[in-house]
Design a protein around this motif. Structure first.
Motif, PDB file in Angstrom:
ATOM      1  N   ASP A   9      22.848  -1.307 -41.706  1.00 11.80           N
ATOM      2  CA  ASP A   9      22.141  -1.838 -42.879  1.00 11.80           C
ATOM      3  C   ASP A   9      21.976  -3.352 -42.772  1.00 11.80           C
ATOM      4  O   ASP A   9      20.892  -3.886 -43.011  1.00 11.80           O
ATOM      5  N   ALA A  10      23.059  -4.053 -42.414  1.00 11.50           N
ATOM      6  CA  ALA A  10      22.992  -5.515 -42.277  1.00 11.50           C
ATOM      7  C   ALA A  10      22.060  -5.899 -41.137  1.00 11.50           C
ATOM      8  O   ALA A  10      21.256  -6.830 -41.260  1.00 11.50           O
ATOM      9  N   ILE A  25      10.202  -1.559 -42.314  1.00 16.98           N
ATOM     10  CA  ILE A  25       9.996  -1.038 -40.962  1.00 16.98           C
ATOM     11  C   ILE A  25      10.135  -2.200 -39.980  1.00 16.98           C
ATOM     12  O   ILE A  25       9.947  -3.356 -40.345  1.00 16.98           O
ATOM     13  N   VAL A  26      10.494  -1.868 -38.752  1.00 11.80           N
ATOM     14  CA  VAL A  26      10.584  -2.883 -37.698  1.00 11.80           C
ATOM     15  C   VAL A  26       9.873  -2.367 -36.460  1.00 11.80           C
ATOM     16  O   VAL A  26       9.803  -1.167 -36.215  1.00 11.80           O
ATOM     17  N   ASN A  27       9.329  -3.308 -35.683  1.00 10.95           N
ATOM     18  CA  ASN A  27       8.710  -2.926 -34.413  1.00 10.95           C
ATOM     19  C   ASN A  27       9.672  -3.253 -33.274  1.00 10.95           C
ATOM     20  O   ASN A  27      10.748  -3.833 -33.495  1.00 10.95           O
ATOM     21  N   VAL A  52      14.461  -8.981 -30.612  1.00  8.67           N
ATOM     22  CA  VAL A  52      14.935 -10.296 -31.044  1.00  8.67           C
ATOM     23  C   VAL A  52      16.299 -10.147 -31.714  1.00  8.67           C
ATOM     24  O   VAL A  52      17.244 -10.862 -31.395  1.00  8.67           O
ATOM     25  N   TRP A  53      16.436  -9.196 -32.633  1.00  7.50           N
ATOM     26  CA  TRP A  53      17.730  -8.969 -33.283  1.00  7.50           C
ATOM     27  C   TRP A  53      18.799  -8.636 -32.245  1.00  7.50           C
ATOM     28  O   TRP A  53      19.885  -9.220 -32.244  1.00  7.50           O
ATOM     29  N   ASP A  78      14.414  -6.948 -40.030  1.00  8.96           N
ATOM     30  CA  ASP A  78      13.257  -6.798 -40.911  1.00  8.96           C
ATOM     31  C   ASP A  78      13.155  -8.005 -41.850  1.00  8.96           C
ATOM     32  O   ASP A  78      13.155  -7.874 -43.064  1.00  8.96           O
ATOM     33  N   ALA A  79      13.061  -9.187 -41.253  1.00  9.50           N
ATOM     34  CA  ALA A  79      13.012 -10.422 -42.045  1.00  9.50           C
ATOM     35  C   ALA A  79      11.890 -10.418 -43.084  1.00  9.50           C
ATOM     36  O   ALA A  79      12.093 -10.894 -44.200  1.00  9.50           O
TER      37      ALA A  79
END
Length: 169
Positions: free
Chosen positions: A129-130, A142-144, A150-151, A136-137
Motif C-alpha cells: 500500500d505504501a 494505476i501505475v505503468n 522508478v519506485w 502512483d504519485a
C-alpha cells in the motif's frame, strides 16, 4: 506497444543478451561502463519517463549496482541489475491482465508477492500500500511500468541486489 516490444527484446533475453548489450555500450572497451555509458544503455529501453524520473532511475540503478563504488559498472555489477529489472518486467507483465501497460493497487500487491518481496513486521500488504502510493504519485489508482521501475530502483533495488532477494527465473 512499440515501446513495449523494445523493452521486451532487451529485458526478456538471456545473460548472453545482457553481455551483448553491455558490450555495445562499453565505448572505451575497458570492460566497464561509466554512468554516461549506463545512461545511454538505459535509453535503449525507451521507458518514456519524464527527464527528472529518468535521471532518478539511472542514478538509483547505478548507485545500487556499483558494488565497489568506483564509479563504474563491470559486467559482474551489471548482470544482477539486468536480472532484477527483467524480473520486475516479467512480474509486471503477468499482472497486466488487460495488456494496457498499467496495473492497479491489487495487481501491484500481486507483483510484489510474485517477486517474493518481504514485508517484514509490517506485512506485505502494508508495504504494498505504501509502495503503491509512492509509485502512483499522481494518485490515479494505476501505475505503468516506468513508474514501477522508478519506485523499484529508488526504494528496493539496493537491498535486493545486496541480498540477492529478487526472484530469478
Amino acid at each position: 506497444m512499440e515501446m513495449e516490444a523494445c523493452v521486451d527484446a532487451v529485458l526478456e533475453g538471456s545473460i548472453k543478451s545482457a553481455q551483448h548489450l553491455f558490450g555495445r555500450y562499453d565505448m572505451d572497451l575497458d570492460g566497464s561502463l561509466c554512468q554516461q555509458d549506463f545512461y545511454d544503455l538505459l535509453l535503449e529501453l525507451n521507458l518514456a519517463l519524464p527527464y527528472p524520473d529518468y535521471q532518478r532511475f539511472v542514478d538509483a540503478c547505478f548507485a545500487a549496482a556499483d558494488a565497489d563504488r568506483d564509479g563504474r559498472l563491470s559486467i559482474h555489477d551489471f548482470i544482477p541489475l539486468y536480472k532484477a529489472i527483467a524480473a520486475v518486467r516479467r512480474a509486471f507483465r503477468r499482472q497486466d491482465h488487460h495488456s494496457n501497460g498499467q496495473i492497479d493497487r491489487y495487481d501491484f500487491y500481486q507483483m510484489l508477492h510474485e517477486l517474493e518481496l518481504d514485508g517484514g513486521e509490517q506485512g506485505l500488504q502494508a508495504v504494498a500500500d505504501a509502495a503503491f502510493s509512492k509509485a502512483d504519485a499522481p494518485g490515479r489508482g494505476i501505475v505503468n511500468f516506468g513508474q514501477v521501475l522508478v519506485w523499484y530502483s529508488i526504494y528496493m533495488l539496493g537491498s535486493s541486489l545486496a541480498h540477492g532477494s529478487v526472484q530469478q527465473q
